[in-house]
Enzyme design. Structure first.
Site, short mmCIF file in Angstrom:
data_model
loop_
_atom_site.label_atom_id
_atom_site.label_comp_id
_atom_site.label_asym_id
_atom_site.label_seq_id
_atom_site.Cartn_x
_atom_site.Cartn_y
_atom_site.Cartn_z
N TYR A 152 0.84 -1.20 0.00
CA TYR A 152 0.00 0.00 0.00
C TYR A 152 0.88 1.26 0.00
O TYR A 152 0.69 2.18 -0.81
CB TYR A 152 -0.92 -0.03 1.23
CG TYR A 152 -1.78 1.21 1.39
CD1 TYR A 152 -2.90 1.42 0.58
CD2 TYR A 152 -1.47 2.19 2.34
CE1 TYR A 152 -3.68 2.55 0.73
CE2 TYR A 152 -2.25 3.32 2.49
CZ TYR A 152 -3.35 3.51 1.69
OH TYR A 152 -4.12 4.64 1.83
N ALA A 154 3.99 1.62 -0.90
CA ALA A 154 4.73 1.78 -2.15
C ALA A 154 3.83 2.34 -3.25
O ALA A 154 4.24 3.18 -4.05
CB ALA A 154 5.32 0.43 -2.58
N1 LIG Z 1 -9.00 6.27 5.34
C1 LIG Z 1 -7.75 6.56 5.57
O1 LIG Z 1 -7.27 6.48 6.73
C2 LIG Z 1 -6.83 6.99 4.47
C3 LIG Z 1 -5.57 7.49 4.81
C4 LIG Z 1 -4.73 7.89 3.80
C5 LIG Z 1 -5.12 7.83 2.48
N2 LIG Z 1 -6.34 7.32 2.18
C6 LIG Z 1 -6.69 7.23 0.77
O2 LIG Z 1 -7.87 7.99 0.53
C7 LIG Z 1 -8.60 7.40 -0.53
C8 LIG Z 1 -10.04 7.15 -0.05
O3 LIG Z 1 -9.99 6.24 1.02
P1 LIG Z 1 -11.25 5.93 1.96
O4 LIG Z 1 -10.71 5.75 3.31
O5 LIG Z 1 -12.31 6.89 1.69
O6 LIG Z 1 -11.62 4.46 1.42
P2 LIG Z 1 -13.04 3.77 1.19
O7 LIG Z 1 -14.06 4.31 2.10
O8 LIG Z 1 -12.74 2.31 1.21
O9 LIG Z 1 -13.39 4.20 -0.30
C9 LIG Z 1 -12.62 3.76 -1.37
C10 LIG Z 1 -13.28 4.20 -2.66
O10 LIG Z 1 -12.47 3.75 -3.75
C11 LIG Z 1 -13.34 3.13 -4.71
N3 LIG Z 1 -12.62 2.11 -5.46
C12 LIG Z 1 -11.85 1.10 -5.00
N4 LIG Z 1 -11.41 0.35 -6.01
C13 LIG Z 1 -11.93 0.90 -7.15
C14 LIG Z 1 -11.84 0.56 -8.53
N5 LIG Z 1 -11.15 -0.51 -8.96
N6 LIG Z 1 -12.50 1.34 -9.41
C15 LIG Z 1 -13.21 2.40 -9.00
N7 LIG Z 1 -13.34 2.77 -7.72
C16 LIG Z 1 -12.70 2.02 -6.80
C17 LIG Z 1 -14.44 2.51 -3.86
O11 LIG Z 1 -15.55 2.25 -4.70
P3 LIG Z 1 -16.66 1.13 -4.32
O12 LIG Z 1 -16.83 1.18 -2.83
O13 LIG Z 1 -17.85 1.63 -5.05
O14 LIG Z 1 -16.14 -0.16 -4.80
C18 LIG Z 1 -14.68 3.61 -2.85
O15 LIG Z 1 -15.53 4.60 -3.38
C19 LIG Z 1 -7.87 6.12 -0.91
O16 LIG Z 1 -7.06 6.35 -2.02
C20 LIG Z 1 -7.02 5.84 0.32
O17 LIG Z 1 -5.88 5.08 0.01
C21 LIG Z 1 -7.21 6.90 3.13
#
Ligand SMILES: NC(=O)c1ccc[n+]([C@@H]2O[C@H](COP(=O)([O-])OP(=O)(O)OC[C@H]3O[C@@H](n4cnc5c(N)ncnc54)[C@H](OP(=O)(O)O)[C@@H]3O)[C@@H](O)[C@H]2O)c1
Length: 245
Positions: A152, A154
């Site tokens: 993740y 990387a």
């Molecule tokens: N939460 C944290 O602590 C955190 C910290 C640092 C960075 N981030 C980053 O912030 C971003 C959002 O994270 P989040 O926490 O909001 O995660 P989340 O609630 O799991 O949401 C992830 C989103 O990505 C979409 N997604 C995943 N695979 C996909 C694909 N192949 N095609 C299209 N859409 C896809 C999902 O769509 P579906 O649900 O409709 O499949 C969902 O809308 C991510 O890039 C994550 O790495 C999060």
């Protein structure tokens, strides 16, 4: 007046069916933008759609890792003034479990699909002059290297490095920046692997004594999309309650 509004702008938000992406879509619409939202889960994407302000928003179901679906998304997009790249996945994988297949899956979603999306947007001339692109990296790719997070982290470091090159190449017409959040309360972080005590201890170790909320990341995304940030390019904005201090 500080130009923080997004009136008249059209913004694409990926990963808008959940967590940070849903919050970004909502705050963009509250700031006056017309929003195009995309995600894979139709029910949750509709929930985000229903919550948006205004009546010129649009939703498109798309798995960004699938070429056909990505092309269909591109076909349906209007010209854009901003993009928030939130789609992403996380999987805790100790080194011994880092098979090529699992690493590919993480990189395909977190890195290659974003690269391909931007390539198609440029090729199809879908970015207006002055557009702002915000990519969601992570402190896991910049400063916080926790157990099981190698793949993740990387993928998020790759995203960040790509963003910097994109910022150089697309300036002055388009601005590109990254947000690197710490732990945010979203479905991605719901884990049954840790006890309530461990969960509390983690929060206590953060200077601000808590995880972030999705809208707190969205406020920063809206700022970066707005004209108030029009001299910010190639930056990585850490937002982590002081976790990496
Ligand atoms: N939460 C944290 O602590 C955190 C910290 C640092 C960075 N981030 C980053 O912030 C971003 C959002 O994270 P989040 O926490 O909001 O995660 P989340 O609630 O799991 O949401 C992830 C989103 O990505 C979409 N997604 C995943 N695979 C996909 C694909 N192949 N095609 C299209 N859409 C896809 C999902 O769509 P579906 O649900 O409709 O499949 C969902 O809308 C991510 O890039 C994550 O790495 C999060």
């Amino acid at each position: 007046m500080i130009p923080l509004g997004l009136e008249g702008k059209t913004i694409l938000v990926t990963g808008a069916s959940s967590g940070i992406g849903a919050a970004c879509a909502l705050e963009c619409s509250r700031s006056g933008a017309n929003v195009v939202i995309t995600g894979r889960n139709g029910e949750r994407l509709q929930q985000t759609m229903d919550a948006l302000d205004g009546n010129r928003n649009k939703q498109v179901l798309c798995d960004l890792t699938l070429e056909d679906e990505l092309n269909l998304l591109i076909d349906q997009l209007p010209k854009l003034d901003g993009i928030v790249l939130c789609a992403g996945i996380n999987q805790t994988l100790p080194l011994a479990f880092l098979s090529r297949k699992k690493v590919d899956k993480i990189f395909n979603t977190n890195f290659f699909s974003q690269v391909e999306l931007l390539r198609l947007l440029i090729k199809n001339k879908l970015l207006n002059e002055g557009a702002s692109i915000v990519a969601m990296s992570s402190i896991g790719g910049t400063a916080s290297f926790t157990l099981g997070a190698a793949a993740y982290g990387a993928s998020k470091a790759a995203l960040l490095s790509w963003m910097k090159s994109a910022a150089r190449e697309l300036a002055p017409k388009v601005r590109v920046n990254c947000i690197a959040p710490g732990q945010v309360n979203t479905p991605m972080n719901v884990s049954s692997n840790i006890t309530e005590e461990q969960y509390q201890a983690y929060q206590d170790s953060i200077p601000m004594k808590r995880f972030g909320e999705p809208e707190e990341i969205a406020y920063l995304a809206v700022f970066l999309l707005s004209d108030a940030a029009k001299w910010i390019a190639g930056s990585v904005m850490t937002i982590d309650g002081g976790t990496t201090l």
